[in-house]
Motif scaffolding. Structure first.
Motif, PDB file in Angstrom:
ATOM      1  N   MET A  36      32.226  53.308  34.088  1.00 23.56           N
ATOM      2  CA  MET A  36      32.186  52.279  35.123  1.00 23.56           C
ATOM      3  C   MET A  36      32.991  51.056  34.693  1.00 23.56           C
ATOM      4  O   MET A  36      33.773  50.491  35.471  1.00 23.56           O
ATOM      5  N   GLN A  37      32.845  50.645  33.431  1.00 24.40           N
ATOM      6  CA  GLN A  37      33.562  49.478  32.928  1.00 24.40           C
ATOM      7  C   GLN A  37      35.069  49.744  32.869  1.00 24.40           C
ATOM      8  O   GLN A  37      35.884  48.852  33.143  1.00 24.40           O
ATOM      9  N   ALA A  38      35.440  50.973  32.517  1.00 25.72           N
ATOM     10  CA  ALA A  38      36.862  51.336  32.472  1.00 25.72           C
ATOM     11  C   ALA A  38      37.490  51.185  33.849  1.00 25.72           C
ATOM     12  O   ALA A  38      38.630  50.713  33.979  1.00 25.72           O
ATOM     13  N   GLU A  39      36.757  51.571  34.879  1.00 25.87           N
ATOM     14  CA  GLU A  39      37.269  51.449  36.250  1.00 25.87           C
ATOM     15  C   GLU A  39      37.340  49.989  36.676  1.00 25.87           C
ATOM     16  O   GLU A  39      38.291  49.574  37.346  1.00 25.87           O
ATOM     17  N   ILE A  40      36.343  49.197  36.257  1.00 27.06           N
ATOM     18  CA  ILE A  40      36.363  47.760  36.574  1.00 27.06           C
ATOM     19  C   ILE A  40      37.552  47.080  35.905  1.00 27.06           C
ATOM     20  O   ILE A  40      38.220  46.230  36.491  1.00 27.06           O
ATOM     21  N   ASP A  41      37.835  47.471  34.656  1.00 24.51           N
ATOM     22  CA  ASP A  41      38.937  46.866  33.896  1.00 24.51           C
ATOM     23  C   ASP A  41      40.293  47.479  34.242  1.00 24.51           C
ATOM     24  O   ASP A  41      41.303  47.144  33.617  1.00 24.51           O
ATOM     25  N   SER A  42      40.301  48.395  35.205  1.00 22.64           N
ATOM     26  CA  SER A  42      41.546  49.050  35.665  1.00 22.64           C
ATOM     27  C   SER A  42      42.275  49.770  34.532  1.00 22.64           C
ATOM     28  O   SER A  42      43.507  49.781  34.467  1.00 22.64           O
ATOM     29  N   ILE A  43      41.494  50.362  33.629  1.00 18.07           N
ATOM     30  CA  ILE A  43      42.094  51.178  32.566  1.00 18.07           C
ATOM     31  C   ILE A  43      42.611  52.464  33.188  1.00 18.07           C
ATOM     32  O   ILE A  43      41.950  53.075  34.030  1.00 18.07           O
ATOM     33  N   GLU A  44      43.785  52.895  32.761  1.00 21.11           N
ATOM     34  CA  GLU A  44      44.397  54.082  33.341  1.00 21.11           C
ATOM     35  C   GLU A  44      44.740  55.107  32.260  1.00 21.11           C
ATOM     36  O   GLU A  44      44.976  54.751  31.108  1.00 21.11           O
ATOM     37  N   VAL A  45      44.734  56.347  32.684  1.00 22.03           N
ATOM     38  CA  VAL A  45      45.208  57.438  31.843  1.00 22.03           C
ATOM     39  C   VAL A  45      46.430  58.014  32.536  1.00 22.03           C
ATOM     40  O   VAL A  45      46.354  58.417  33.699  1.00 22.03           O
ATOM     41  N   SER A  46      47.552  58.021  31.855  1.00 22.38           N
ATOM     42  CA  SER A  46      48.792  58.485  32.481  1.00 22.38           C
ATOM     43  C   SER A  46      48.757  59.991  32.710  1.00 22.38           C
ATOM     44  O   SER A  46      48.037  60.724  32.012  1.00 22.38           O
ATOM     45  N   ASP A  47      49.532  60.441  33.686  1.00 26.86           N
ATOM     46  CA  ASP A  47      49.633  61.876  33.949  1.00 26.86           C
ATOM     47  C   ASP A  47      50.170  62.612  32.729  1.00 26.86           C
ATOM     48  O   ASP A  47      49.734  63.735  32.429  1.00 26.86           O
ATOM     49  N   GLU A  48      51.104  61.965  32.021  1.00 25.51           N
ATOM     50  CA  GLU A  48      51.670  62.600  30.833  1.00 25.51           C
ATOM     51  C   GLU A  48      50.604  62.785  29.751  1.00 25.51           C
ATOM     52  O   GLU A  48      50.498  63.850  29.141  1.00 25.51           O
ATOM     53  N   GLN A  49      49.801  61.756  29.528  1.00 23.06           N
ATOM     54  CA  GLN A  49      48.719  61.841  28.547  1.00 23.06           C
ATOM     55  C   GLN A  49      47.719  62.921  28.936  1.00 23.06           C
ATOM     56  O   GLN A  49      47.268  63.710  28.096  1.00 23.06           O
TER      57      GLN A  49
END
Length: 454
Positions: A83-96
């Motif tokens: 939930m916090q990751a989504e609030i902080d707009s953390i992203e996982v790239s398609d390449e990763q």
């Protein structure tokens, strides 16, 4: 139960659970916990409990309800991090994400032997498996990234390490098993061009017979020197890029039509002839015929003399072990770095599990900083090589101390400090986050204040 182990188990189990043919028991499912906008189902808890029990990795004296509580708390923490990751707009790239999907598919392919068996067992193609795994894996990567972000500034000083060690109860100080820092130089007999030409000529004759109408599969059964595939008519089974040696892999993926035959290619194993069986997107299935590199007695004797020469240079301090390994050892850059054997964790400190059992009779006669005389070593395929060992350092089993095991104690102290920092963050964050736990789990002895009264 160790918190780190439980967290890792749930991450791995959530991935493995998607690789399952068996149908879960039919139970009346329900939501048992809510963290912000994230839910946890009763069926999820029960699935992880069963997987942990089947894994044999837990103390059998632990009651199922206690295990359920521990798993629930770990899942609550993961939902809070997500939930916090989504609030902080953390992203996982398609390449990763794609790289991680490929890595895990390769891992499971290794377990099953080849992609064909993996797909057969799970009744899904690799592309279908990847699509099914994509979103759960994205969430796992977000959770791990968020965790790393929260703890990225947690450091530890030498005085804190010393304080941590002195506070450890005597019976909690770990016993460190025997450790080695060990180097190896491996000399492989080199085939002369004349010897190579003889092997190539043999394979050219086989290729000519196939072009004249002989069946590739039959010829592979008769003449291929790869016992693992010869019995299957040379078929490797489906594989993706990153599995085989580059020259073999590149040739296999360059074939476009079923039945197409490759030129003769060379790998570290010998000389190959390939025939395409089938292509499925990112996968290829080929037959191959291998003629192994078999060194002559003269080549073996020359390798022995070369190893003796290197040994003399070493003991006379005319060359360092690192220089000799980089110049002469065929293992350098693959299994060794500067001649030193890499451990399973990527460092240079080895345990008995990291060391080839064939080395131990020689190591038992060696002292620290000394070299072994060259000795004959038979590879897994029976081919002869000569090896020289360097026992850089040996530490017998002992109780951990700051003097001999500072790095290990430092890591443990840092992990403890990170655990405390994460606990503080969770406690503070829960003051502002909606959490609801089903009354069935109100008896759990949680470490964090998950249960609230609204």
């Amino acid at each position: 139960m160790k918190k780190i182990f439980l967290a890792l188990f749930i991450i791995v189990a959530s991935f493995i659970s998607l690789f399952s043919q068996s149908q879960p028991p039919q139970v009346l499912d329900k939501i048992i916990a809510i963290v912000g906008n994230k839910i946890i189902l009763k069926s999820e808890i029960e699935m992880y409990v069963q997987q942990m029990l089947l894994s044999g990795e837990i103390d059998k004296s632990i009651r199922t309800d206690e295990l359920s509580c521990e798993i629930l708390e770990e899942m609550l923490l993961q939902k809070l991090l997500l939930m916090q990751a989504e609030i902080d707009s953390i992203e996982v790239s398609d390449e990763q994400l794609d790289n991680e999907l490929d890595r895990r598919i390769r891992y499971f392919t290794t377990l099953f032997g080849n992609i064909q068996e993996l797909e057969k067992y799970y009744e899904k193609t690799v592309l279908e498996l990847k699509e099914e795994l994509r979103e759960p894996l994205r969430e796992q990567l977000l959770i791990m990234t968020m965790n790393d972000k929260l703890l990225s500034n947690v450091n530890i000083t030498p005085s804190e390490v010393e304080k941590y060690y002195k506070k450890l109860p005597e019976d909690s100080i770990p016993i460190i098993p025997a450790q080695w820092e060990l180097g190896v130089i491996a000399i492989k007999p080199t085939l002369s061009q004349e010897e190579k030409n003889i092997l190539i000529s043999k394979l050219q004759d086989i290729k000519k017979r196939i072009e004249d109408g002989a069946d590739f599969e039959v010829m592979a059964r008769l003449y291929s020197e790869d016992p693992a595939t010869a019995k299957n008519g040379g078929a490797t089974g489906y594989f993706t890029k990153g599995i085989m040696e580059p020259s073999f892999e590149n040739t296999a993926f360059s074939l476009t039509k079923p039945g197409e035959i490759s030129p003769i290619i060379e790998t570290s194993y010998g000389f190959h002839l390939l025939q395409l069986i089938d292509r499925k997107g990112e996968q290829v299935n080929v037959r191959h015929i291998l003629i192994r590199k078999q060194p002559s007695n003269q080549s073996i004797q020359l390798a022995n003399k070369k190893a003796d020469s290197i040994y003399n240079l070493l003991i006379n301090n005319e060359i360092t072990f690192e220089e000799a390994a980089k110049k002469y050892s065929y293992l350098e850059g693959e299994l060794t770095q500067g001649g030193l054997i890499l451990s399973s964790s990527g460092g240079f400190t080895l345990t008995s599990n990291d060391i080839d059992p064939k080395y131990f009779p020689i190591l038992d006669t060696m002292k620290n900083s000394k070299y072994s005389k060259p000795f004959l070593y038979l590879e897994a395929d029976g081919s002869p090589t000569y090896r020289i060992l360097w026992l850089k350092n040996y530490i017998p089993p002992h109780k951990a101390s700051l003097k001999t095991d500072y790095f290990l104690i430092q890591l443990q102290a840092l992990e403890e400090k990170k655990r405390q920092a994460l606990e503080k963050w969770v406690t503070d964050r829960l003051k502002d986050v909606y959490v609801k736990i089903d009354i069935e789990y109100h008896g759990c002895d949680f470490k964090h204040p998950w249960i609230k009264k609204y």
